[in-house]
Write a protein that holds these residues in place. Sequence first.
Motif, PDB file in Angstrom:
ATOM      1  N   GLU A   1      72.171  -6.510   8.879  1.00 56.97           N
ATOM      2  CA  GLU A   1      72.322  -8.268   8.601  1.00 56.97           C
ATOM      3  C   GLU A   1      72.978  -8.989   9.551  1.00 56.97           C
TER       4      GLU A   1
ATOM      5  N   SER B   1      73.726 -12.792   8.709  1.00 55.23           N
ATOM      6  CA  SER B   1      72.299 -13.156   7.980  1.00 55.23           C
ATOM      7  C   SER B   1      72.799 -14.104   6.536  1.00 55.23           C
TER       8      SER B   1
ATOM      9  N   TYR C   1      70.755 -12.191   0.811  1.00 54.71           N
ATOM     10  CA  TYR C   1      70.114 -11.413   0.981  1.00 54.71           C
ATOM     11  C   TYR C   1      69.167 -11.940  -0.157  1.00 54.71           C
ATOM     12  N   TRP C   2      67.846 -11.559   0.091  1.00 58.95           N
ATOM     13  CA  TRP C   2      67.226 -12.187  -0.790  1.00 58.95           C
ATOM     14  C   TRP C   2      67.213 -12.013  -2.073  1.00 58.95           C
ATOM     15  N   GLN C   3      67.395 -13.614  -2.892  1.00 55.10           N
ATOM     16  CA  GLN C   3      67.411 -13.502  -4.411  1.00 55.10           C
ATOM     17  C   GLN C   3      68.344 -12.402  -4.918  1.00 55.10           C
TER      18      GLN C   3
ATOM     19  N   SER D   1      75.162 -11.253  -2.100  1.00 56.29           N
ATOM     20  CA  SER D   1      75.839 -12.077  -0.896  1.00 56.29           C
ATOM     21  C   SER D   1      77.000 -12.493  -1.467  1.00 56.29           C
TER      22      SER D   1
END
Length: 216
Positions: free
Chosen positions: A117, A175, A178-180, A185
């Motif tokens: 990340e 980053s 986090y995806w979805q 996040s």
Amino acid sequence: TGFDVAKPHVMVVAPMFHAIGALNAVAGMVFCNPTCILPRFDPVLLFETIERVRPNTTAMVPTMIEMLLEHPDIGRYDLSSLTRIGYGGSPMPQRILERALVTLPDARFFQSYGQTESGPNVTILRPEYHYGDGSKLRSAGQPIPLTVLSIQDAEGRALAAGEIGEICVRSPSISPGYWQQPELSAETQRGGWHHTGDAGYLDQDGFLFVVDRIKD
């Protein structure tokens, strides 16, 4: 076998689904360096490839380095082309590192600390700090350019040098999340800092020492 030995080139031995392998493979191509990718990690295959292809740069996790040092055939191969060895991904036992410095005297070692990340690198322990009085040998090094570290308590307050808390990072390479998983996040990047989940402290010289994992 067609590598130009006059040019620096990279040997990728870590799997490329991990940041260590992926970063080295991409970096080799970005800088137009010849790149040798091993199909799997095997000490004898690695020894034979180094002797035949003569790469000068590679990176491994500490367990891989220990496996090489423990292999009974390590002394049978010419490994002198390796002049730069990176390590990271997990703590490096000091006894293994000290043994590696003796067994592979032609190589300059450097440690990278970070996580996927964070882009992934956060700090580097440069080769010169692996020698001398050894006072920095157990550290993870100093922040890379454009990276700021803060050791914080559970309330997000910055701690003084020598105090243990969570390692938090600011960097343009962090980053976006986090995806979805917006809640995760937001929790990880609260207060404008990326919270690594690692515990550590900074010494008076700004070197990071990682001591534990807060979350797994």
